[in-house]
Design a protein around this motif. Structure first.
Motif, PDB file in Angstrom:
ATOM      1  N   LEU A 148       0.835  -1.202   0.000  1.00  0.00           N
ATOM      2  CA  LEU A 148       0.000   0.000   0.000  1.00  0.00           C
ATOM      3  C   LEU A 148       0.869   1.250   0.000  1.00  0.00           C
ATOM      4  O   LEU A 148       0.558   2.231  -0.681  1.00  0.00           O
ATOM      5  CB  LEU A 148      -0.926  -0.001   1.218  1.00  0.00           C
ATOM      6  N   TYR A 149       1.965   1.198   0.740  1.00  0.00           N
ATOM      7  CA  TYR A 149       2.887   2.333   0.796  1.00  0.00           C
ATOM      8  C   TYR A 149       3.465   2.616  -0.591  1.00  0.00           C
ATOM      9  O   TYR A 149       3.496   3.766  -1.055  1.00  0.00           O
ATOM     10  CB  TYR A 149       4.021   2.045   1.782  1.00  0.00           C
ATOM     11  N   LYS A 150       3.933   1.575  -1.270  1.00  0.00           N
ATOM     12  CA  LYS A 150       4.532   1.743  -2.597  1.00  0.00           C
ATOM     13  C   LYS A 150       3.523   2.300  -3.602  1.00  0.00           C
ATOM     14  O   LYS A 150       3.861   3.118  -4.456  1.00  0.00           O
ATOM     15  CB  LYS A 150       5.082   0.402  -3.090  1.00  0.00           C
ATOM     16  N   GLN A 151       2.271   1.850  -3.481  1.00  0.00           N
ATOM     17  CA  GLN A 151       1.239   2.323  -4.406  1.00  0.00           C
ATOM     18  C   GLN A 151       0.956   3.805  -4.213  1.00  0.00           C
ATOM     19  O   GLN A 151       0.830   4.556  -5.191  1.00  0.00           O
ATOM     20  CB  GLN A 151      -0.039   1.493  -4.219  1.00  0.00           C
ATOM     21  N   HIS A 152       0.868   4.234  -2.966  1.00  0.00           N
ATOM     22  CA  HIS A 152       0.662   5.653  -2.699  1.00  0.00           C
ATOM     23  C   HIS A 152       1.882   6.474  -3.136  1.00  0.00           C
ATOM     24  O   HIS A 152       1.741   7.590  -3.637  1.00  0.00           O
ATOM     25  CB  HIS A 152       0.377   5.880  -1.206  1.00  0.00           C
ATOM     26  N   GLN A 153       3.068   5.907  -2.953  1.00  0.00           N
ATOM     27  CA  GLN A 153       4.296   6.581  -3.372  1.00  0.00           C
ATOM     28  C   GLN A 153       4.308   6.782  -4.888  1.00  0.00           C
ATOM     29  O   GLN A 153       4.710   7.844  -5.388  1.00  0.00           O
ATOM     30  CB  GLN A 153       5.511   5.749  -2.956  1.00  0.00           C
ATOM     31  N   GLN A 154       3.827   5.784  -5.631  1.00  0.00           N
ATOM     32  CA  GLN A 154       3.776   5.879  -7.096  1.00  0.00           C
ATOM     33  C   GLN A 154       2.806   6.967  -7.543  1.00  0.00           C
ATOM     34  O   GLN A 154       3.080   7.695  -8.506  1.00  0.00           O
ATOM     35  CB  GLN A 154       3.377   4.522  -7.686  1.00  0.00           C
ATOM     36  N   ILE A 155       1.676   7.078  -6.838  1.00  0.00           N
ATOM     37  CA  ILE A 155       0.705   8.141  -7.166  1.00  0.00           C
ATOM     38  C   ILE A 155       1.348   9.501  -6.937  1.00  0.00           C
ATOM     39  O   ILE A 155       1.282  10.395  -7.788  1.00  0.00           O
ATOM     40  CB  ILE A 155      -0.573   8.002  -6.318  1.00  0.00           C
ATOM     41  N   LEU A 156       1.977   9.654  -5.770  1.00  0.00           N
ATOM     42  CA  LEU A 156       2.617  10.923  -5.421  1.00  0.00           C
ATOM     43  C   LEU A 156       3.719  11.275  -6.422  1.00  0.00           C
ATOM     44  O   LEU A 156       3.779  12.415  -6.913  1.00  0.00           O
ATOM     45  CB  LEU A 156       3.205  10.844  -4.010  1.00  0.00           C
ATOM     46  N   ASP A 157       4.577  10.321  -6.731  1.00  0.00           N
ATOM     47  CA  ASP A 157       5.696  10.581  -7.643  1.00  0.00           C
ATOM     48  C   ASP A 157       5.204  11.026  -9.018  1.00  0.00           C
ATOM     49  O   ASP A 157       5.779  11.934  -9.629  1.00  0.00           O
ATOM     50  CB  ASP A 157       6.567   9.335  -7.783  1.00  0.00           C
ATOM     51  N   ALA A 158       4.138  10.380  -9.498  1.00  0.00           N
ATOM     52  CA  ALA A 158       3.602  10.727 -10.821  1.00  0.00           C
ATOM     53  C   ALA A 158       3.036  12.142 -10.837  1.00  0.00           C
ATOM     54  O   ALA A 158       3.177  12.874 -11.819  1.00  0.00           O
ATOM     55  CB  ALA A 158       2.524   9.719 -11.231  1.00  0.00           C
ATOM     56  N   ILE A 159       2.417  12.543  -9.723  1.00  0.00           N
ATOM     57  CA  ILE A 159       1.873  13.905  -9.633  1.00  0.00           C
ATOM     58  C   ILE A 159       3.011  14.915  -9.563  1.00  0.00           C
ATOM     59  O   ILE A 159       2.996  15.934 -10.263  1.00  0.00           O
ATOM     60  CB  ILE A 159       0.947  14.039  -8.406  1.00  0.00           C
ATOM     61  N   LEU A 160       4.009  14.615  -8.737  1.00  0.00           N
ATOM     62  CA  LEU A 160       5.127  15.545  -8.565  1.00  0.00           C
ATOM     63  C   LEU A 160       5.965  15.692  -9.838  1.00  0.00           C
ATOM     64  O   LEU A 160       6.555  16.750 -10.075  1.00  0.00           O
ATOM     65  CB  LEU A 160       6.017  15.097  -7.401  1.00  0.00           C
ATOM     66  N   THR A 161       6.012  14.640 -10.651  1.00  0.00           N
ATOM     67  CA  THR A 161       6.763  14.712 -11.909  1.00  0.00           C
ATOM     68  C   THR A 161       5.878  15.157 -13.076  1.00  0.00           C
ATOM     69  O   THR A 161       6.295  15.124 -14.226  1.00  0.00           O
ATOM     70  CB  THR A 161       7.404  13.346 -12.244  1.00  0.00           C
ATOM     71  N   ARG A 162       4.643  15.526 -12.743  1.00  0.00           N
ATOM     72  CA  ARG A 162       3.687  16.061 -13.719  1.00  0.00           C
ATOM     73  C   ARG A 162       3.429  15.094 -14.883  1.00  0.00           C
ATOM     74  O   ARG A 162       3.483  15.466 -16.054  1.00  0.00           O
ATOM     75  CB  ARG A 162       4.163  17.418 -14.249  1.00  0.00           C
ATOM     76  N   ASP A 163       3.153  13.854 -14.534  1.00  0.00           N
ATOM     77  CA  ASP A 163       2.822  12.830 -15.533  1.00  0.00           C
ATOM     78  C   ASP A 163       1.367  12.394 -15.307  1.00  0.00           C
ATOM     79  O   ASP A 163       1.107  11.464 -14.534  1.00  0.00           O
ATOM     80  CB  ASP A 163       3.759  11.629 -15.386  1.00  0.00           C
ATOM     81  N   PRO A 164       0.396  13.067 -15.944  1.00  0.00           N
ATOM     82  CA  PRO A 164      -1.021  12.803 -15.670  1.00  0.00           C
ATOM     83  C   PRO A 164      -1.481  11.374 -15.961  1.00  0.00           C
ATOM     84  O   PRO A 164      -2.234  10.796 -15.173  1.00  0.00           O
ATOM     85  CB  PRO A 164      -1.751  13.817 -16.552  1.00  0.00           C
ATOM     86  N   GLU A 165      -1.027  10.810 -17.084  1.00  0.00           N
ATOM     87  CA  GLU A 165      -1.454   9.450 -17.421  1.00  0.00           C
ATOM     88  C   GLU A 165      -0.910   8.441 -16.410  1.00  0.00           C
ATOM     89  O   GLU A 165      -1.604   7.505 -16.006  1.00  0.00           O
ATOM     90  CB  GLU A 165      -0.987   9.084 -18.831  1.00  0.00           C
ATOM     91  N   LYS A 166       0.330   8.640 -16.011  1.00  0.00           N
ATOM     92  CA  LYS A 166       0.936   7.745 -15.025  1.00  0.00           C
ATOM     93  C   LYS A 166       0.254   7.900 -13.667  1.00  0.00           C
ATOM     94  O   LYS A 166       0.066   6.920 -12.937  1.00  0.00           O
ATOM     95  CB  LYS A 166       2.428   8.047 -14.900  1.00  0.00           C
TER      96      LYS A 166
END
Length: 249
Positions: free
Chosen positions: A193-211
């Motif tokens: 669950l931690y890794k999944q939330h981290q992936q969501i956060l990273d994609a937002i911070l790197t401005r990758d909407p599809e990811k």
């Protein structure tokens, strides 16, 4: 075009602040003196604007206790049926499907539109979620999990998505709490669950909407698939117990 009076201008400005989520349902507005100074208006004009908002049902006032935002914007989504849906086991799959659509869209637009302040808030709420997982405090984790997803909705800068998330607060909160409780009881560690939330956060911070959208949907899909496996294992266990009873005869 009609020229708005000062009171109407103040009313419009306060309504905008409420719609944009500056003041949320249940929030107390700043004291009249502070609010008047912030808006650079006189207190009598401000009081008339506050009375107008109270007449619309947007604010409620307490004698000597200030002015509060009502639940007018979210009242239609606070139906008792939603409360039951959030607690009913048979509706869990439906709630998760809804969350997948809603949170996927929020993550997509957050990646496109998040400001520096939004990004800071996302990192702050994620840090709180991380701390709760380390502490293995399920109640604290469910609250932090919801706060993280609300922060994503705020960062989407889509008012309909934001107020839908806030309006469905109790439904989503109950779903998250039940899910976390059941996952931990079935030995699903918080690492996934931690890794999944981290992936969501990273994609937002790197401005990758599809990811970002894919990561949010993948998170919900993981929960769905995990519960299907849990249910299958429970069915197999019950079947095995029935067979054992038959053999004892």
């Amino acid at each position: 075009m009609k020229q708005l009076t000062l009171v109407e201008q103040i009313t419009t400005q306060l309504e905008k602040s409420i719609v944009e989520g500056v003041y949320r349902s249940g929030d107390r507005l700043p004291p009249e003196r502070v609010l008047a100074e912030t808006l650079e208006v006189s207190r009598p004009s401000l009081r008339n604007a506050l009375k107008a908002l109270a007449a619309k049902g947007i604010l409620r006032s307490r004698q000597g206790g200030g002015h509060y935002v009502t639940d007018l914007l979210t009242r239609s989504m606070a139906d008792p049926l939603l409360e039951m849906l959030g607690q009913h086991p048979d509706a869990r799959e439906d709630v998760l499907e809804f969350r997948s659509l809603l949170e996927g869209a929020c993550a997509y637009y957050a990646a496109l539109r998040a400001t520096d302040a939004d990004r800071s808030n996302l990192e702050k709420t994620f840090s709180a979620l991380e701390d709760s997982m380390i502490d293995a405090d399920q109640e604290k984790e469910s609250q932090a999990d919801l706060a993280f997803h609300i922060a994503i909705a705020e960062a989407s800068h889509n008012l309909v998505l934001l107020h839908t998330m806030r309006g469905m607060f109790s439904l989503i909160r109950n779903n998250i709490h039940t899910n976390i409780d059941d996952l931990y009881h079935n030995d699903v560690t918080g690492v996934c669950l931690y890794k999944q939330h981290q992936q969501i956060l990273d994609a937002i911070l790197t401005r990758d909407p599809e990811k970002a959208r894919a990561a949010a949907e993948k998170h919900i899909m993981f929960v769905q698939e995990t519960f299907k496996d849990i249910e299958l294992n429970q069915l197999r266990s019950e079947r095995a117990k029935r067979r054992m009873k038959e053999w004892q005869w």
